[in-house]
Design a protein around this motif. Sequence first.
Motif, short mmCIF file in Angstrom:
data_model
loop_
_atom_site.label_atom_id
_atom_site.label_comp_id
_atom_site.label_asym_id
_atom_site.label_seq_id
_atom_site.Cartn_x
_atom_site.Cartn_y
_atom_site.Cartn_z
N LEU A 1 -23.12 -65.27 85.29
CA LEU A 1 -24.47 -64.98 85.74
C LEU A 1 -24.94 -63.61 85.28
CD1 LEU A 1 -26.87 -66.01 87.55
CD2 LEU A 1 -25.88 -64.62 89.37
N GLY B 1 -20.97 -69.64 87.69
CA GLY B 1 -20.41 -68.67 88.60
C GLY B 1 -20.95 -67.28 88.35
N PRO B 2 -20.57 -66.32 89.21
CA PRO B 2 -21.14 -64.97 89.13
C PRO B 2 -20.76 -64.19 87.88
CG PRO B 2 -19.42 -65.08 90.80
CD PRO B 2 -19.69 -66.48 90.38
N ALA C 1 -29.19 -68.68 87.05
CA ALA C 1 -28.32 -69.50 87.89
C ALA C 1 -28.27 -70.95 87.42
CB ALA C 1 -28.80 -69.44 89.34
N MET D 1 -26.66 -67.22 94.37
CA MET D 1 -25.56 -66.67 93.57
C MET D 1 -25.80 -65.21 93.19
SD MET D 1 -23.85 -68.05 90.01
CE MET D 1 -24.34 -69.74 90.33
N HIS E 1 -31.92 -66.93 93.48
CA HIS E 1 -30.86 -67.89 93.75
C HIS E 1 -29.78 -67.21 94.58
CE1 HIS E 1 -27.48 -70.65 93.00
NE2 HIS E 1 -28.41 -71.56 92.72
N GLN F 1 -23.75 -62.60 94.83
CA GLN F 1 -22.32 -62.54 94.51
C GLN F 1 -22.03 -61.65 93.30
OE1 GLN F 1 -20.22 -64.06 96.76
NE2 GLN F 1 -22.21 -64.38 97.76
#
Length: 264
Positions: free
Chosen positions: A238, A234-235, A229, A188, A186, A191
């Motif tokens: 995650l 958000g990171p 994800a 994300m 993903h 990040q």
Amino acid sequence: MNVNAICTALAQLREQAPLVVNITNYVVMNNSANALLAIGASPIMAHSREEMAEMMAFAGALVINIGTLDRTWIERMTFAVEQANEAGKPVVLDPVGCGATSLRTNTARQLAALAKHLIVRGNASEIIALAGQTSQGKGVDSQDPSEAALEAAKQLVEQYQAQVVISGATDYVVSNEGTFALNNGHPMMTQVTGTGCSLSAITGAFAAIGETSGLAAAAVMGVVGEIAAEQTKGPGSLQVALLDALYNLDADTLTQRLKLSQLT
């Protein structure tokens, strides 16, 4: 290698719980150690030259990550690779920022040339730079798409008798046995610092139980990244979800989700 073989390798890893020696950067030590624990391996972040020969005699693999580099680290890494060679253990090289500076590029090439049982895991720009070609990296981040590194990866396979894993929107695994593409993961994941470093560490865990292609680790990390994800916004969260997904991953989930194809 197919999905059944990857599932078998995952089961073997969890049964054997191999010890993986990591000489990795200060930024991701915690991430890498926790990822190894979550997948079922045993991490040790060992940097001392004084214990390295003894350590590599009973460890399953060595992971070298050049993220925070200086002369002292280079000497430790070089000695560790020599001890891994002596013990016949695989070496995973993560050439963080290769191409960004001459120190990183030259060090990565020297370590790659030294290792006898080498797996390289990097982003496209790092792989391209390691092969001596012109890359578009920005510091430790890749500006090249992963497919742009395929020819460079094939060169590294031939030059160093290595296995090569290229991380990106599509992950590629290149070896003398062929080229595989994996389309999980993903956006994300880019990040969160250390996601690729965790993949390198997990690559070492699989190598320690004999799965030295890098394919099983890339498959697992792509699938768990995708799962994580879906569960987060958000990171920050995650990072936690990635560890949970690694810990809870089973063969059925891996089989259902894995998007694997062989190109050559």
